[in-house]
Design a protein around this motif. Structure first.
Motif, PDB file in Angstrom:
ATOM      1  N   GLN A 198      -2.138  -8.009  -6.373  1.00 33.87           N
ATOM      2  CA  GLN A 198      -2.302  -8.035  -8.106  1.00 33.87           C
ATOM      3  C   GLN A 198      -0.944  -7.664  -8.482  1.00 33.87           C
ATOM      4  O   GLN A 198      -0.275  -7.924  -9.765  1.00 33.87           O
ATOM      5  CB  GLN A 198      -3.172  -7.290  -8.365  1.00 33.87           C
ATOM      6  N   ASP A 199      -0.691  -6.829  -7.274  1.00 32.01           N
ATOM      7  CA  ASP A 199       0.346  -6.413  -8.397  1.00 32.01           C
ATOM      8  C   ASP A 199       1.536  -6.589  -8.774  1.00 32.01           C
ATOM      9  O   ASP A 199       2.431  -6.689  -9.826  1.00 32.01           O
ATOM     10  CB  ASP A 199       0.915  -4.769  -7.125  1.00 32.01           C
ATOM     11  N   VAL A 200       2.008  -7.997  -7.268  1.00 33.27           N
ATOM     12  CA  VAL A 200       3.230  -8.709  -7.212  1.00 33.27           C
ATOM     13  C   VAL A 200       2.322 -10.064  -8.831  1.00 33.27           C
ATOM     14  O   VAL A 200       3.604 -10.336  -9.271  1.00 33.27           O
ATOM     15  CB  VAL A 200       2.439  -9.813  -6.271  1.00 33.27           C
ATOM     16  N   GLY A 246      -4.761 -14.515   6.304  1.00 32.29           N
ATOM     17  CA  GLY A 246      -5.652 -15.293   5.968  1.00 32.29           C
ATOM     18  C   GLY A 246      -7.314 -14.564   6.740  1.00 32.29           C
ATOM     19  O   GLY A 246      -7.971 -14.930   5.579  1.00 32.29           O
ATOM     20  N   ILE A 247      -7.317 -13.804   6.949  1.00 34.39           N
ATOM     21  CA  ILE A 247      -8.029 -12.954   7.035  1.00 34.39           C
ATOM     22  C   ILE A 247      -9.294 -12.195   5.720  1.00 34.39           C
ATOM     23  O   ILE A 247      -8.755 -11.785   4.898  1.00 34.39           O
ATOM     24  CB  ILE A 247      -8.150 -11.845   7.769  1.00 34.39           C
ATOM     25  N   GLY A 390      15.126  -8.069   1.058  1.00 32.20           N
ATOM     26  CA  GLY A 390      16.736  -9.221   1.188  1.00 32.20           C
ATOM     27  C   GLY A 390      15.706 -10.479   2.771  1.00 32.20           C
ATOM     28  O   GLY A 390      16.407 -11.382   1.937  1.00 32.20           O
ATOM     29  N   GLU A 391      14.742 -10.208   2.589  1.00 28.94           N
ATOM     30  CA  GLU A 391      13.802 -11.222   2.983  1.00 28.94           C
ATOM     31  C   GLU A 391      12.241 -11.409   1.627  1.00 28.94           C
ATOM     32  O   GLU A 391      12.104 -10.041   1.922  1.00 28.94           O
ATOM     33  CB  GLU A 391      14.246 -11.066   4.421  1.00 28.94           C
ATOM     34  N   ILE A 392      11.706 -12.407   1.564  1.00 25.45           N
ATOM     35  CA  ILE A 392      10.943 -12.867   1.579  1.00 25.45           C
ATOM     36  C   ILE A 392       9.922 -13.943   2.400  1.00 25.45           C
ATOM     37  O   ILE A 392      10.689 -15.368   1.777  1.00 25.45           O
ATOM     38  CB  ILE A 392      10.133 -13.154  -0.299  1.00 25.45           C
ATOM     39  N   GLY A 393       8.584 -14.020   2.435  1.00 23.65           N
ATOM     40  CA  GLY A 393       8.118 -15.094   2.622  1.00 23.65           C
ATOM     41  C   GLY A 393       7.695 -15.651   1.793  1.00 23.65           C
ATOM     42  O   GLY A 393       5.822 -14.416   1.426  1.00 23.65           O
ATOM     43  N   PHE A 394       7.440 -16.578   1.022  1.00 23.05           N
ATOM     44  CA  PHE A 394       6.204 -17.461   0.308  1.00 23.05           C
ATOM     45  C   PHE A 394       4.484 -18.620   1.019  1.00 23.05           C
ATOM     46  O   PHE A 394       5.259 -19.300   1.629  1.00 23.05           O
ATOM     47  CB  PHE A 394       7.014 -17.501  -0.485  1.00 23.05           C
ATOM     48  N   ASP A 395       3.922 -17.940   0.605  1.00 23.14           N
ATOM     49  CA  ASP A 395       3.117 -18.868   0.821  1.00 23.14           C
ATOM     50  C   ASP A 395       2.906 -20.171  -0.788  1.00 23.14           C
ATOM     51  O   ASP A 395       2.592 -19.403  -1.600  1.00 23.14           O
ATOM     52  CB  ASP A 395       1.872 -18.350   1.031  1.00 23.14           C
ATOM     53  N   LEU A 396       3.275 -21.730  -0.498  1.00 22.73           N
ATOM     54  CA  LEU A 396       3.523 -21.913  -2.039  1.00 22.73           C
ATOM     55  C   LEU A 396       2.439 -22.974  -1.448  1.00 22.73           C
ATOM     56  O   LEU A 396       1.887 -24.009  -1.027  1.00 22.73           O
ATOM     57  CB  LEU A 396       4.710 -22.482  -3.042  1.00 22.73           C
ATOM     58  N   VAL A 404       3.950 -27.332  -8.703  1.00 19.72           N
ATOM     59  CA  VAL A 404       4.165 -25.892  -7.472  1.00 19.72           C
ATOM     60  C   VAL A 404       3.538 -24.473  -8.035  1.00 19.72           C
ATOM     61  O   VAL A 404       3.829 -24.225  -8.761  1.00 19.72           O
ATOM     62  CB  VAL A 404       5.624 -25.452  -7.080  1.00 19.72           C
ATOM     63  N   TRP A 405       2.625 -24.098  -6.701  1.00 20.74           N
ATOM     64  CA  TRP A 405       1.839 -22.825  -7.013  1.00 20.74           C
ATOM     65  C   TRP A 405       1.822 -21.791  -6.115  1.00 20.74           C
ATOM     66  O   TRP A 405       2.080 -22.029  -4.976  1.00 20.74           O
ATOM     67  CB  TRP A 405       0.119 -23.463  -7.015  1.00 20.74           C
ATOM     68  N   LEU A 406       2.525 -20.552  -6.507  1.00 14.99           N
ATOM     69  CA  LEU A 406       2.378 -19.214  -5.483  1.00 14.99           C
ATOM     70  C   LEU A 406       0.840 -19.292  -5.417  1.00 14.99           C
ATOM     71  O   LEU A 406       0.454 -18.803  -5.902  1.00 14.99           O
ATOM     72  CB  LEU A 406       3.438 -18.625  -6.355  1.00 14.99           C
ATOM     73  N   PHE A 407       1.024 -18.899  -4.133  1.00 20.63           N
ATOM     74  CA  PHE A 407      -0.508 -17.958  -3.494  1.00 20.63           C
ATOM     75  C   PHE A 407      -0.266 -16.913  -3.417  1.00 20.63           C
ATOM     76  O   PHE A 407      -0.943 -16.067  -2.781  1.00 20.63           O
ATOM     77  CB  PHE A 407      -1.014 -18.986  -2.204  1.00 20.63           C
ATOM     78  N   GLU A 408       1.335 -16.305  -2.176  1.00 16.71           N
ATOM     79  CA  GLU A 408       0.895 -15.528  -2.019  1.00 16.71           C
ATOM     80  C   GLU A 408       2.847 -14.913  -1.492  1.00 16.71           C
ATOM     81  O   GLU A 408       3.828 -15.698  -1.193  1.00 16.71           O
ATOM     82  CB  GLU A 408       0.278 -14.786  -0.512  1.00 16.71           C
ATOM     83  N   ALA A 409       3.014 -13.777  -1.604  1.00 19.40           N
ATOM     84  CA  ALA A 409       4.589 -13.271  -1.023  1.00 19.40           C
ATOM     85  C   ALA A 409       4.842 -12.019  -0.335  1.00 19.40           C
ATOM     86  O   ALA A 409       3.563 -11.336  -0.942  1.00 19.40           O
ATOM     87  CB  ALA A 409       5.257 -12.774  -2.857  1.00 19.40           C
TER      88      ALA A 409
END
Length: 454
Positions: A198-200, A246-247, A390-396, A404-409
């Motif tokens: 929610q903060d993101v 995904g839990i 310095g690094e991010i993994g996106f679930d798009l 394109v939609w952002l699900f999670e960072a």
């Protein structure tokens, strides 16, 4: 232009440093530093004009310099020659077993540390119990010649945060390590903290450049709010605010023809479920009986691209390089398992390359869209989140209209996509850049500390 030099150790006790002529020319150097340790010495041009730095055995001992034969970068801080960088990778979960000092994660850390020669750094792993605050030394775990070795070294130039979970991150003693190193020693600390969904979302909403990537997302407040979203989008996702892997993700669908609600989720025993209810209230009473709803989010459902009837989303890794610039370093597709609410491998999902699921023209289109979105989102997150990222993994996701939609960072992205044999080179690239960014931070801490610690 940064340069790297082999570091040799001469078997004498003189406090002398022999340098390539270009280092000592027009410079008055009085000290040599490694990590946070510095020693006064005499600096002379190498008598054979060799392109290497030679320090005496005595200097090596005073600096606590491990002789691993790694060419290192040379930085200049006023009258001090800094060799390094020395990078501390902070984590928890250490064991008493020398062959697996960080338990099952030892292999992951060994792979991470193995890039040291190609990047020109000395990285080590440590925990709170390895710090000697009085002496300013750390008993670090180095991975050298295919084995783990403990060496006492000074406090590092930079710390890379690799705490494994939110529980360890909340421990007061671990928070204290981070605070002391940053405040008392001015050591840059990067990738601190797991992101809160929610903060993101709230912070990214402030950025006009990325607003179109954000699905409607709200904290759980009432059934009527969910009813409104269901009537607008057809389905919604209920997910934990601080969840991962995904839990706890549930998909709720409303069927107008049957006037029924369906809930798709995964049981704790690993079974994928699809259950039917006559009312939303009865659905929540049964499915969410043991869950605290005030910790859950409600997110707009997206009609995703599909492969053989199974939803596809994408994992995109971004990293900053040794010049402080963002790059997309890996893209993989994740195909949902049969009946699964998410695309995670543990839920029966499959990792695919984009080449495996799209023809060339489509592949280029979607690669370009995912790359543009990920770089814009990386810059927006860096601007709006605390700490050095310095690094991010996106679930798009990409919907049927190509949006394109952002699900999670994820601030500490998992590495499951790299099990795919065609993604090995990207595995190496992400590891190299996650460490190379420390070279940039070391230089910034020397040249522009006021910018880094403002």
């Amino acid at each position: 232009m940064r340069k790297r030099y082999p570091i040799d150790i001469a078997l004498n006790d003189q406090l002398v440093v022999f340098c390539p002529p270009e280092i000592v020319k027009d410079r008055q150097i009085e000290k040599i530093a490694f990590g946070t340790q510095s020693v006064e010495a005499r600096f002379l041009p190498h008598p054979e004009k060799k392109n290497r730095i030679v320090i005496s055995k005595k200097l090596g001992e005073l600096l606590h310099f491990p002789d691993f034969n790694i060419p290192l970068h040379a930085f200049f801080d006023y009258k001090t020659l800094v060799i390094g960088p020395l990078i501390g990778i902070f984590t928890s979960g250490f064991t008493p077993f020398p062959l697996q000092p960080i338990g099952e994660r030892s292999y992951i850390f060994a792979k991470l540390l193995s890039v040291k020669k190609s990047v020109g750094v000395l990285p080590f792993v440590f925990g709170e119990q390895h710090i000697d605050w009085d002496q300013g030394l750390i008993k670090g775990y180095f991975y050298h010649k295919n084995q783990w070795e403990t060496v006492e070294v000074p406090f590092p130039n930079v710390v890379y945060d690799r705490l494994p979970n939110r529980k360890s991150e909340r421990k007061p003693s671990l928070k204290q390590v981070k605070d002391r190193m940053q405040k008392e020693y001015l050591i840059p600390w990067y990738n601190p903290g797991f992101f809160n969904k929610q903060d993101v979302y709230d912070r990214l909403q402030q950025e006009s450049t990325v607003g179109n990537y954000l699905p409607e997302t709200h904290p759980f407040t009432s059934f009527s709010a969910i009813e409104t979203m269901l009537s607008t989008f057809g389905h919604v996702y209920i997910k934990p605010n601080n969840g991962s892997l995904g839990i706890g993700v549930h998909q709720i669908l409303y069927d107008k023809n049957e006037n029924s609600y369906f809930c798709r989720y995964r049981d704790p025993d690993g079974t994928n479920r699809l259950r039917k209810f006559s009312t939303l209230e009865s659905l929540f009473k049964i499915v969410f009986a043991k869950r605290k709803l005030d910790t859950m989010l409600v997110q707009q459902g997206i009609h995703l691209l599909k492969l053989d009837g199974r939803s596809i989303d994408f994992r995109v890794h971004t990293n900053k390089d040794d010049a402080g610039n963002w790059h997309v370093t890996a893209i993989a597709a994740k195909v949902a398992g049969s009946g699964s609410v998410t695309t995670h491998v543990r839920n029966g999902g499959e990792i695919k390359t984009l080449a495996e699921i799209f023809p060339p023209e489509e592949r280029k289109l979607y690669t370009d869209k995912l790359t543009t979105a990920s770089l814009l989102l990386s810059e927006a997150l860096e601007k709006n989140m605390e700490g050095i990222i310095g690094e991010i993994g996106f679930d798009l996701g990409i919907d049927k209209n190509g949006d394109v939609w952002l699900f999670e960072a994820n601030s500490k992205p998992g590495r499951s996509i790299f099990k795919h044999p065609d993604l090995k080179e990207f595995d190496l690239l992400t590891r190299k850049l996650s460490i190379a960014f420390a070279v940039f931070l070391t230089e910034q801490a020397i040249l522009y500390p006021e910018e880094l610690f403002k």
